[in-house]
Design a protein around this motif. Structure first.
Motif, mmCIF file in Angstrom:
data_model
loop_
_atom_site.group_PDB
_atom_site.id
_atom_site.type_symbol
_atom_site.label_atom_id
_atom_site.label_comp_id
_atom_site.label_asym_id
_atom_site.label_seq_id
_atom_site.Cartn_x
_atom_site.Cartn_y
_atom_site.Cartn_z
ATOM 1 N N ALA A 18 0.833 -1.208 0.000
ATOM 2 C CA ALA A 18 0.000 0.000 0.000
ATOM 3 C C ALA A 18 0.863 1.253 0.000
ATOM 4 C CB ALA A 18 -0.928 -0.011 1.210
ATOM 5 N N ALA A 19 1.929 1.234 0.821
ATOM 6 C CA ALA A 19 2.824 2.383 0.888
ATOM 7 C C ALA A 19 3.510 2.609 -0.457
ATOM 8 C CB ALA A 19 3.860 2.174 1.989
ATOM 9 N N ALA A 20 3.917 1.511 -1.092
ATOM 10 C CA ALA A 20 4.578 1.626 -2.399
ATOM 11 C C ALA A 20 3.605 2.157 -3.443
ATOM 12 C CB ALA A 20 5.135 0.269 -2.821
ATOM 13 N N SER A 21 2.366 1.665 -3.372
ATOM 14 C CA SER A 21 1.351 2.129 -4.321
ATOM 15 C C SER A 21 1.070 3.626 -4.129
ATOM 16 C CB SER A 21 0.061 1.325 -4.139
ATOM 17 O OG SER A 21 -0.955 1.807 -4.987
ATOM 18 N N LEU A 22 0.979 4.055 -2.857
ATOM 19 C CA LEU A 22 0.750 5.477 -2.562
ATOM 20 C C LEU A 22 1.921 6.320 -3.057
ATOM 21 C CD1 LEU A 22 -0.885 7.721 -1.194
ATOM 22 C CD2 LEU A 22 0.322 7.177 0.943
ATOM 23 N N ALA A 23 3.136 5.829 -2.819
ATOM 24 C CA ALA A 23 4.322 6.575 -3.247
ATOM 25 C C ALA A 23 4.350 6.742 -4.767
ATOM 26 C CB ALA A 23 5.591 5.866 -2.766
ATOM 27 N N VAL A 24 3.977 5.690 -5.476
ATOM 28 C CA VAL A 24 3.958 5.766 -6.938
ATOM 29 C C VAL A 24 2.876 6.745 -7.400
ATOM 30 C CG1 VAL A 24 3.448 4.478 -9.046
ATOM 31 C CG2 VAL A 24 4.922 3.470 -7.290
ATOM 32 N N HIS A 25 1.700 6.654 -6.765
ATOM 33 C CA HIS A 25 0.603 7.557 -7.146
ATOM 34 C C HIS A 25 0.995 9.013 -6.934
ATOM 35 C CE1 HIS A 25 -3.585 8.876 -7.677
ATOM 36 N NE2 HIS A 25 -3.308 9.740 -6.719
ATOM 37 N N VAL A 26 1.593 9.303 -5.781
ATOM 38 C CA VAL A 26 2.002 10.686 -5.484
ATOM 39 C C VAL A 26 3.081 11.138 -6.465
ATOM 40 C CG1 VAL A 26 3.118 12.173 -3.782
ATOM 41 C CG2 VAL A 26 1.329 10.572 -3.066
ATOM 42 N N ALA A 27 4.045 10.258 -6.726
ATOM 43 C CA ALA A 27 5.132 10.618 -7.644
ATOM 44 C C ALA A 27 4.605 10.948 -9.036
ATOM 45 C CB ALA A 27 6.142 9.479 -7.717
ATOM 46 N N LEU A 28 3.569 10.248 -9.463
ATOM 47 C CA LEU A 28 3.036 10.443 -10.818
ATOM 48 C C LEU A 28 1.991 11.553 -10.908
ATOM 49 C CD1 LEU A 28 2.608 6.733 -11.978
ATOM 50 C CD2 LEU A 28 4.430 8.328 -12.606
ATOM 51 N N ASN A 29 1.312 11.863 -9.780
ATOM 52 C CA ASN A 29 0.154 12.747 -9.850
ATOM 53 C C ASN A 29 0.245 14.021 -9.025
ATOM 54 O OD1 ASN A 29 -2.005 11.036 -11.405
ATOM 55 N ND2 ASN A 29 -1.100 9.620 -9.935
ATOM 56 N N CYS A 30 1.274 14.151 -8.211
ATOM 57 C CA CYS A 30 1.362 15.340 -7.366
ATOM 58 C C CYS A 30 1.626 16.585 -8.228
ATOM 59 C CB CYS A 30 2.463 15.191 -6.321
ATOM 60 S SG CYS A 30 2.603 16.639 -5.244
ATOM 61 N N PRO A 31 0.755 17.600 -8.173
ATOM 62 C CA PRO A 31 0.927 18.777 -9.031
ATOM 63 C C PRO A 31 1.715 19.910 -8.397
ATOM 64 C CG PRO A 31 -1.210 18.853 -7.997
ATOM 65 C CD PRO A 31 -0.537 17.601 -7.493
ATOM 66 N N ILE A 32 2.151 19.725 -7.156
ATOM 67 C CA ILE A 32 2.800 20.830 -6.455
ATOM 68 C C ILE A 32 4.249 20.524 -6.124
ATOM 69 C CG2 ILE A 32 0.595 21.549 -5.453
ATOM 70 C CD1 ILE A 32 1.613 20.438 -2.756
ATOM 71 N N ASP A 33 5.001 21.581 -5.888
ATOM 72 C CA ASP A 33 6.380 21.500 -5.409
ATOM 73 C C ASP A 33 6.431 22.349 -4.143
ATOM 74 O OD1 ASP A 33 9.083 21.182 -5.088
ATOM 75 O OD2 ASP A 33 9.644 22.603 -6.662
ATOM 76 N N PRO A 34 6.016 21.799 -3.002
ATOM 77 C CA PRO A 34 5.735 22.621 -1.828
ATOM 78 C C PRO A 34 6.969 23.161 -1.118
ATOM 79 C CG PRO A 34 5.482 20.308 -1.287
ATOM 80 C CD PRO A 34 5.731 20.373 -2.766
ATOM 81 N N ARG A 291 2.034 16.974 -0.310
ATOM 82 C CA ARG A 291 2.130 16.235 -1.571
ATOM 83 C C ARG A 291 1.041 15.160 -1.679
ATOM 84 N NH1 ARG A 291 6.823 16.908 -4.476
ATOM 85 N NH2 ARG A 291 8.525 18.024 -3.437
ATOM 86 N N VAL A 292 0.820 14.451 -0.580
ATOM 87 C CA VAL A 292 -0.147 13.354 -0.616
ATOM 88 C C VAL A 292 -1.556 13.896 -0.873
ATOM 89 C CG1 VAL A 292 -1.286 11.569 0.747
ATOM 90 C CG2 VAL A 292 1.209 11.804 0.826
ATOM 91 N N VAL A 293 -1.969 14.878 -0.093
ATOM 92 C CA VAL A 293 -3.322 15.414 -0.237
ATOM 93 C C VAL A 293 -3.530 16.026 -1.615
ATOM 94 C CG1 VAL A 293 -4.894 17.203 0.586
ATOM 95 C CG2 VAL A 293 -3.679 15.763 2.226
#
Length: 370
Positions: A18-34, A291-293
């Motif tokens: 689950a953590a790996a899946s979340l990390a991949v999703h965030v890496a591919l879909n995060c629109p911000i550079d906070p 990044r996650v949100v």
């Protein structure tokens, strides 16, 4: 393997997956550079809820879709104007309080409005830029500056010489994704100047945290621009030996400043949107949670739904708070984005209502009248 150990191993594998899946999703879909968000000011003003109950009149209720800004024309006896999400500039007749669709502009991003000396209306279209709306139609005045697109035209004011000062809230995100700019917290906003003599647009001040409302004092010695994500307003001197210099006008505001307008006595009225909640405080504490949100649009919508409360402040010409009025839980009016004072009343715009609020200041000045 013992059943207990097998179950524990299975849980561990599931957690890692689950953590790996979340990390991949965030890496591919995060629109911000906070970057780290500015610390919100400590609360100095206990709730007074003076915008609640019978005090507040709801103008045009049910007819207006998210009227973000309001302008009241004194020369027309108090006719009120606003821009709504259906692309119309709407006008309220002062005699009977009826509303009419006055000028059609189009689009869903009409925000700040301001009068022009020639009788036209200046409109900030978040998607198109700075517009002039008159009897002859809609004219695009400015859509880029220094070769770059104006991504988020927000608020404007015209000086006596015809120069228009207006804000570009963010160079990263548009109106439909404003919440991402708040979460990312990179100061990319700009205060711009449009010269009607040359048709040129230039940058007055850059590096602003969500550049928002713009106003001029009576003598036009400086121009004020609100920084929503920094809880402050800046001013740039236009006259005198400090001309061209920028300094803080007011900071540590009890909310994020949105629109600002000059009052009849020379003070300023500022709408303070309430963007704090336990959820937003938690999310903006760390870059990882930001990044996650930001990678899940549904989560962003739920975060926006937690933003409750409305507040306005009257501020002196030298940047001191005179008074604060609020609806601490947003029971009657929520998410006020503009406040305009006219003839002893204040008119309130909001992206969360279907009406323009109107409050007689005499009612809140005299507790016996409530």
């Amino acid at each position: 393997m013992a059943p207990g150990l097998f179950a524990a191993a299975a849980v561990a594998v599931a957690v890692v997956a689950a953590a790996a899946s979340l990390a991949v999703h965030v890496a591919l879909n995060c629109p911000i550079d906070p970057v780290p968000s500015p610390a919100p000011p400590a609360s100095r003003y206990p709730p007074n809820n003076l915008l609640q109950e019978q005090r507040l009149e709801k103008l045009g209720e049910g007819l207006l879709d998210a009227p973000e800004d309001v302008y009241v024309d004194a020369a027309a006896g108090g006719a009120a104007y606003t821009a709504t999400r259906d692309g119309w500039l709407q006008r309220m007749h002062p005699g009977n309080g009826s509303w009419e669709r006055w000028r059609f502009v189009g689009g869903t991003g009409l925000l700040g409005i301001a009068p022009s000396a020639d009788g036209a209306m200046l409109v900030c279209d978040a998607d198109k830029g700075l517009l002039r709306v008159g009897e002859e139609g809609v004219t695009l005045l400015a859509s880029e500056v220094d070769g770059a697109t104006i991504r988020f035209a927000d608020a404007a004011v015209e000086a006596s010489d015809g120069t228009v000062y207006f804000s570009d809230a963010s160079t990263r995100f548009g109106f439909d994704r404003w919440i991402l700019d708040f979460i990312e917290s990179r100061p990319t906003g700009r205060l711009l100047r449009y010269d009607p003599r040359t048709g040129e647009t230039s940058v007055v001040l850059g590096g602003l945290g969500f550049a928002n409302g713009v106003a001029l004092p009576r003598d036009e010695a400086f121009v004020v621009v609100c920084e929503s994500t920094r809880f402050r307003c800046m001013k740039v001197w236009l006259k005198g030996e400090k001309a061209g210099q920028a300094e803080t006008f007011i900071d540590n505001l009890p909310g994020s400043p949105d629109n600002i307008r000059l009052g009849s006595d020379g003070s300023f009225w500022i709408a303070l949107i309430q963007v704090r909640s336990p959820w937003t405080d938690l999310i903006t504490r760390w870059s990882l949670t930001k990044r996650v949100v930001s990678s899940f649009p549904a989560l962003l919508e739920r975060i926006k739904a937690t933003l409750k409360g409305a507040m306005v402040a009257q501020v002196s010409e030298d940047g001191k708070i005179i008074r604060v009025l609020d609806d601490s839980e947003g029971k009657v009016i929520n998410f006020i984005t503009s406040v305009t004072e006219f003839n002893g009343d204040i008119f309130l715009g909001s992206l969360s209502t279907n009406f323009v609020g109107k409050l007689c200041l005499a009612q809140v000045d005299d507790p016996a009248s409530s």
